[in-house]
Scaffold this motif. Structure first.
Motif, PDB file in Angstrom:
ATOM      1  N   ARG A  78      -7.810 -10.992  11.022  1.00  9.01           N
ATOM      2  CA  ARG A  78      -7.203 -12.200  10.472  1.00  9.01           C
ATOM      3  C   ARG A  78      -5.901 -11.808   9.790  1.00  9.01           C
ATOM      4  O   ARG A  78      -5.819 -10.773   9.136  1.00  9.01           O
ATOM      5  N   ILE A  79      -4.915 -12.660   9.914  1.00 12.66           N
ATOM      6  CA  ILE A  79      -3.674 -12.511   9.158  1.00 12.66           C
ATOM      7  C   ILE A  79      -3.186 -13.916   8.850  1.00 12.66           C
ATOM      8  O   ILE A  79      -3.204 -14.791   9.721  1.00 12.66           O
ATOM      9  N   ALA A  80      -2.811 -14.127   7.605  1.00  4.90           N
ATOM     10  CA  ALA A  80      -2.364 -15.462   7.198  1.00  4.90           C
ATOM     11  C   ALA A  80      -1.373 -15.349   6.053  1.00  4.90           C
ATOM     12  O   ALA A  80      -1.454 -14.434   5.239  1.00  4.90           O
ATOM     13  N   VAL A  81      -0.469 -16.313   6.018  1.00  6.62           N
ATOM     14  CA  VAL A  81       0.494 -16.434   4.916  1.00  6.62           C
ATOM     15  C   VAL A  81       0.480 -17.894   4.477  1.00  6.62           C
ATOM     16  O   VAL A  81       0.546 -18.806   5.307  1.00  6.62           O
ATOM     17  N   ALA A  82       0.384 -18.103   3.172  1.00  2.00           N
ATOM     18  CA  ALA A  82       0.404 -19.454   2.610  1.00  2.00           C
ATOM     19  C   ALA A  82       1.710 -20.150   2.976  1.00  2.00           C
ATOM     20  O   ALA A  82       2.751 -19.502   3.118  1.00  2.00           O
ATOM     21  N   LYS A  83       1.658 -21.467   3.122  1.00  2.00           N
ATOM     22  CA  LYS A  83       2.869 -22.227   3.456  1.00  2.00           C
ATOM     23  C   LYS A  83       4.000 -21.917   2.491  1.00  2.00           C
ATOM     24  O   LYS A  83       5.155 -21.794   2.894  1.00  2.00           O
ATOM     25  N   SER A  84       3.683 -21.750   1.208  1.00  2.00           N
ATOM     26  CA  SER A  84       4.721 -21.480   0.200  1.00  2.00           C
ATOM     27  C   SER A  84       5.349 -20.098   0.367  1.00  2.00           C
ATOM     28  O   SER A  84       6.403 -19.832  -0.206  1.00  2.00           O
ATOM     29  N   GLY A  85       4.725 -19.232   1.164  1.00  2.00           N
ATOM     30  CA  GLY A  85       5.250 -17.886   1.360  1.00  2.00           C
ATOM     31  C   GLY A  85       5.853 -17.651   2.733  1.00  2.00           C
ATOM     32  O   GLY A  85       6.328 -16.559   3.030  1.00  2.00           O
ATOM     33  N   LEU A 111      -4.271  -3.747  17.703  1.00  2.00           N
ATOM     34  CA  LEU A 111      -4.645  -4.823  18.618  1.00  2.00           C
ATOM     35  C   LEU A 111      -4.800  -6.131  17.863  1.00  2.00           C
ATOM     36  O   LEU A 111      -5.154  -6.136  16.685  1.00  2.00           O
ATOM     37  N   LEU A 112      -4.604  -7.242  18.563  1.00  2.00           N
ATOM     38  CA  LEU A 112      -4.872  -8.557  17.994  1.00  2.00           C
ATOM     39  C   LEU A 112      -5.033  -9.557  19.117  1.00  2.00           C
ATOM     40  O   LEU A 112      -4.684  -9.283  20.267  1.00  2.00           O
ATOM     41  N   ASP A 113      -5.592 -10.710  18.776  1.00  2.00           N
ATOM     42  CA  ASP A 113      -5.567 -11.835  19.705  1.00  2.00           C
ATOM     43  C   ASP A 113      -5.027 -13.035  18.954  1.00  2.00           C
ATOM     44  O   ASP A 113      -5.149 -13.135  17.738  1.00  2.00           O
ATOM     45  N   VAL A 114      -4.383 -13.930  19.682  1.00  2.00           N
ATOM     46  CA  VAL A 114      -3.725 -15.089  19.087  1.00  2.00           C
ATOM     47  C   VAL A 114      -3.898 -16.268  20.044  1.00  2.00           C
ATOM     48  O   VAL A 114      -3.934 -16.079  21.262  1.00  2.00           O
ATOM     49  N   ARG A 115      -4.016 -17.446  19.475  1.00  2.00           N
ATOM     50  CA  ARG A 115      -4.141 -18.638  20.314  1.00  2.00           C
ATOM     51  C   ARG A 115      -2.913 -18.770  21.221  1.00  2.00           C
ATOM     52  O   ARG A 115      -1.781 -18.626  20.767  1.00  2.00           O
TER      53      ARG A 115
END
Length: 155
Positions: A78-85, A111-115
């Motif tokens: 998982r990797i995510a960044v808040a909208k404010s960032g 490695l990663l997978d993404v939609r």
């Protein structure tokens, strides 16, 4: 590792702790249609070869990358960044930090997978040096989508 962003606000990268998981879970719900539960995050972080890096500014988690390593490969779960960032290179900082950690542990490939429909994320990963390896048909649900498999060989 610390970095100053364009707005001169300091971003600190560090390993996530158990105390961070509720804030990470909140970010999961804001960023994904298929968020991981707090329990899933707790179980993942408890695994021996799993880690999580958080990007923090003013005491708030703005982003994170959760990953697991097996032999000479690292997979981004998982990797995510808040909208404010967003649009502040926080995702790039997280990935670069993960690359440094991976190299220190003799990891050869990330490695990663993404939609498939997530063109923004796919473009971001390509800009960070990831290449497309293939597609898993109908991999994602809620909503349904194919997974694009990507990887980056570390030098």
């Amino acid at each position: 590792m610390e970095a100053n962003m364009e707005n001169h606000a300091e971003i600190t990268l560090r390993s996530a702790t158990a105390e961070d998981l509720e804030e990470i879970e909140t970010l999961e719900r804001k960023c994904f249609t298929d968020p991981w539960s707090l329990r899933s995050l707790q179980e993942s972080l408890a695994e021996k070869n799993t880690g999580c890096i958080v990007a923090v500014r003013s005491g708030n988690i703005l982003g994170y990358v959760l990953y697991g390593a097996v032999l000479d490969e690292c997979e981004i779960y998982r990797i995510a960044v808040a909208k404010s960032g967003r649009r502040q290179r926080i995702g790039a900082l997280l990935l670069k930090n993960l690359e440094e950690i991976s190299k220190d542990h003799q990891i050869m490939r990330i490695l990663l997978d993404v939609r498939e429909k997530n063109e923004g994320a796919r473009g971001f990963y390509a800009s960070m040096g990831f290449s497309v390896d293939g597609v898993r048909k109908n991999f994602y649900q809620n909503p349904g989508d194919h997974a694009v498999l990507m990887s980056k060989v570390l030098k």
